[in-house]
Design a protein around this motif. Structure first.
Motif, PDB file in Angstrom:
ATOM      1  N   VAL A   1      63.128 -32.150 -28.428  1.00  8.21           N
ATOM      2  CA  VAL A   1      64.520 -32.537 -28.230  1.00  8.21           C
ATOM      3  C   VAL A   1      64.500 -33.628 -27.156  1.00  8.21           C
ATOM      4  N   ARG A   2      64.801 -34.846 -27.558  1.00 10.43           N
ATOM      5  CA  ARG A   2      64.588 -36.035 -26.726  1.00 10.43           C
ATOM      6  C   ARG A   2      65.785 -36.282 -25.813  1.00 10.43           C
ATOM      7  N   VAL A   3      65.769 -35.703 -24.629  1.00  9.16           N
ATOM      8  CA  VAL A   3      66.872 -35.886 -23.684  1.00  9.16           C
ATOM      9  C   VAL A   3      66.501 -36.795 -22.519  1.00  9.16           C
ATOM     10  N   GLY A   4      65.212 -37.085 -22.354  1.00  9.09           N
ATOM     11  CA  GLY A   4      64.772 -37.893 -21.215  1.00  9.09           C
ATOM     12  C   GLY A   4      64.209 -39.241 -21.592  1.00  9.09           C
ATOM     13  N   THR A   5      64.455 -39.686 -22.811  1.00  9.41           N
ATOM     14  CA  THR A   5      63.889 -40.949 -23.280  1.00  9.41           C
ATOM     15  C   THR A   5      64.272 -42.091 -22.339  1.00  9.41           C
ATOM     16  N   GLY A   6      63.257 -42.817 -21.879  1.00  6.59           N
ATOM     17  CA  GLY A   6      63.493 -43.961 -21.001  1.00  6.59           C
ATOM     18  C   GLY A   6      63.616 -43.609 -19.534  1.00  6.59           C
ATOM     19  N   LEU A   7      63.679 -42.327 -19.214  1.00  6.39           N
ATOM     20  CA  LEU A   7      63.811 -41.902 -17.819  1.00  6.39           C
ATOM     21  C   LEU A   7      62.440 -41.505 -17.274  1.00  6.39           C
ATOM     22  N   VAL A   8      62.252 -41.700 -15.986  1.00  7.59           N
ATOM     23  CA  VAL A   8      60.997 -41.315 -15.335  1.00  7.59           C
ATOM     24  C   VAL A   8      61.296 -40.616 -14.012  1.00  7.59           C
ATOM     25  N   GLY A   9      60.277 -39.927 -13.514  1.00  8.50           N
ATOM     26  CA  GLY A   9      60.362 -39.317 -12.187  1.00  8.50           C
ATOM     27  C   GLY A   9      61.506 -38.333 -12.033  1.00  8.50           C
ATOM     28  N   ALA A  10      62.156 -38.406 -10.881  1.00  5.97           N
ATOM     29  CA  ALA A  10      63.227 -37.464 -10.532  1.00  5.97           C
ATOM     30  C   ALA A  10      64.410 -37.568 -11.479  1.00  5.97           C
ATOM     31  N   GLU A  11      64.707 -38.773 -11.945  1.00  7.41           N
ATOM     32  CA  GLU A  11      65.829 -38.951 -12.873  1.00  7.41           C
ATOM     33  C   GLU A  11      65.552 -38.218 -14.194  1.00  7.41           C
ATOM     34  N   ARG A  12      64.325 -38.309 -14.692  1.00  8.02           N
ATOM     35  CA  ARG A  12      63.938 -37.604 -15.919  1.00  8.02           C
ATOM     36  C   ARG A  12      63.998 -36.099 -15.717  1.00  8.02           C
ATOM     37  N   LEU A  13      63.429 -35.621 -14.601  1.00 12.80           N
ATOM     38  CA  LEU A  13      63.451 -34.180 -14.328  1.00 12.80           C
ATOM     39  C   LEU A  13      64.874 -33.655 -14.243  1.00 12.80           C
ATOM     40  N   ALA A  14      65.780 -34.407 -13.628  1.00 13.46           N
ATOM     41  CA  ALA A  14      67.177 -33.978 -13.521  1.00 13.46           C
ATOM     42  C   ALA A  14      67.810 -33.853 -14.908  1.00 13.46           C
ATOM     43  N   ALA A  15      67.539 -34.809 -15.794  1.00 13.07           N
ATOM     44  CA  ALA A  15      68.085 -34.755 -17.157  1.00 13.07           C
ATOM     45  C   ALA A  15      67.519 -33.560 -17.913  1.00 13.07           C
ATOM     46  N   LEU A  16      66.207 -33.327 -17.780  1.00 12.85           N
ATOM     47  CA  LEU A  16      65.577 -32.184 -18.454  1.00 12.85           C
ATOM     48  C   LEU A  16      66.141 -30.864 -17.939  1.00 12.85           C
ATOM     49  N   GLU A  17      66.274 -30.748 -16.625  1.00 11.49           N
ATOM     50  CA  GLU A  17      66.783 -29.500 -16.034  1.00 11.49           C
ATOM     51  C   GLU A  17      68.227 -29.232 -16.444  1.00 11.49           C
ATOM     52  N   ALA A  18      69.042 -30.276 -16.501  1.00 16.52           N
ATOM     53  CA  ALA A  18      70.445 -30.099 -16.903  1.00 16.52           C
ATOM     54  C   ALA A  18      70.524 -29.598 -18.348  1.00 16.52           C
ATOM     55  N   GLU A  19      69.729 -30.195 -19.231  1.00 21.30           N
ATOM     56  CA  GLU A  19      69.745 -29.752 -20.632  1.00 21.30           C
ATOM     57  C   GLU A  19      69.155 -28.351 -20.754  1.00 21.30           C
ATOM     58  N   CYS A  20      68.128 -28.059 -19.984  1.00 18.42           N
ATOM     59  CA  CYS A  20      67.535 -26.719 -19.993  1.00 18.42           C
ATOM     60  C   CYS A  20      68.587 -25.670 -19.625  1.00 18.42           C
ATOM     61  N   THR A  21      69.357 -25.945 -18.611  1.00 15.83           N
ATOM     62  CA  THR A  21      70.416 -25.021 -18.187  1.00 15.83           C
ATOM     63  C   THR A  21      71.419 -24.791 -19.317  1.00 15.83           C
ATOM     64  N   ARG A  22      71.806 -25.863 -20.008  1.00 14.58           N
ATOM     65  CA  ARG A  22      72.753 -25.741 -21.134  1.00 14.58           C
ATOM     66  C   ARG A  22      72.163 -24.887 -22.253  1.00 14.58           C
ATOM     67  N   LEU A  23      70.897 -25.114 -22.571  1.00  7.98           N
ATOM     68  CA  LEU A  23      70.279 -24.398 -23.685  1.00  7.98           C
ATOM     69  C   LEU A  23      69.998 -22.937 -23.345  1.00  7.98           C
ATOM     70  N   VAL A  24      69.667 -22.640 -22.106  1.00  7.42           N
ATOM     71  CA  VAL A  24      69.486 -21.244 -21.698  1.00  7.42           C
ATOM     72  C   VAL A  24      70.797 -20.488 -21.881  1.00  7.42           C
ATOM     73  N   ALA A  25      71.915 -21.129 -21.581  1.00  5.72           N
ATOM     74  CA  ALA A  25      73.223 -20.488 -21.777  1.00  5.72           C
ATOM     75  C   ALA A  25      73.496 -20.203 -23.256  1.00  5.72           C
ATOM     76  N   LEU A  26      72.846 -20.952 -24.159  1.00  5.57           N
ATOM     77  CA  LEU A  26      73.003 -20.728 -25.603  1.00  5.57           C
ATOM     78  C   LEU A  26      72.045 -19.670 -26.138  1.00  5.57           C
ATOM     79  N   GLY A  27      71.113 -19.203 -25.284  1.00  4.39           N
ATOM     80  CA  GLY A  27      70.166 -18.177 -25.710  1.00  4.39           C
ATOM     81  C   GLY A  27      68.716 -18.612 -25.727  1.00  4.39           C
ATOM     82  N   ALA A  28      68.436 -19.867 -25.381  1.00  8.17           N
ATOM     83  CA  ALA A  28      67.047 -20.338 -25.312  1.00  8.17           C
ATOM     84  C   ALA A  28      66.358 -19.721 -24.100  1.00  8.17           C
ATOM     85  N   VAL A  29      65.031 -19.779 -24.109  1.00  5.00           N
ATOM     86  CA  VAL A  29      64.230 -19.275 -22.994  1.00  5.00           C
ATOM     87  C   VAL A  29      63.369 -20.419 -22.475  1.00  5.00           C
TER      88      VAL A  29
END
Length: 144
Positions: free
Chosen positions: A88-116
């Motif tokens: 699931v491509r949520v960090g395309t073009g992002l690097v470093g802290a900006e990429r990690l922030a995008a990944l973590e935000a999407e991870c939080t959303r998906l965990v709320a939907l039932g992902a692990v």
């Protein structure tokens, strides 16, 4: 020889509709209209034999660009790691802290939907960071 322009990705699972609806939320996909001759999916399901009810479900990209996803009920549970998985491509073009922030935000959303969340794979000089996750039935996928 012509090249293939369309494909679908098929998931084996225990609860096709549940898994399909999870992926609809993840990807912004939609459930297609019921089969021809049926006004609702419930009407279609009622027309099936008891053993065929709930045996499959599908969803698709509303823009028609992405592949159709098909979910098929299978008798056995998942035993080993997937041989194929979705990124699931949520960090395309992002690097470093900006990429990690995008990944973590999407991870939080998906965990709320039932992902692990399984683990964070940190950038190593060749590959950027990604988060390995599991869907509602334990199928691995990556937030990339």
């Amino acid at each position: 020889m012509s090249s293939i322009r369309q494909f679908q990705v098929t998931f084996d699972c225990a609860e096709p509709e549940r898994v399909a609806r999870f992926w609809c939320e993840v990807l912004g996909y939609v459930v297609p209209p019921p089969p021809k001759g049926f006004s609702t999916w419930d009407a279609y399901e009622r027309s099936q034999t008891p053993e065929d009810r709930g045996s499959w479900f599908a969803c698709g990209d509303p823009s028609g660009v992405g592949p159709r996803l098909l979910f098929l009920r299978v008798p056995g549970g998942k035993v080993v790691k997937n041989r194929v998985h979705l990124d699931v491509r949520v960090g395309t073009g992002l690097v470093g802290a900006e990429r990690l922030a995008a990944l973590e935000a999407e991870c939080t959303r998906l965990v709320a939907l039932g992902a692990v969340r399984v683990r964070l794979l940190v950038a190593d000089g060749v590959n950027e960071s990604c988060i390995v996750m599991q869907d509602v039935e334990g199928n691995e996928f990556c937030l990339d």
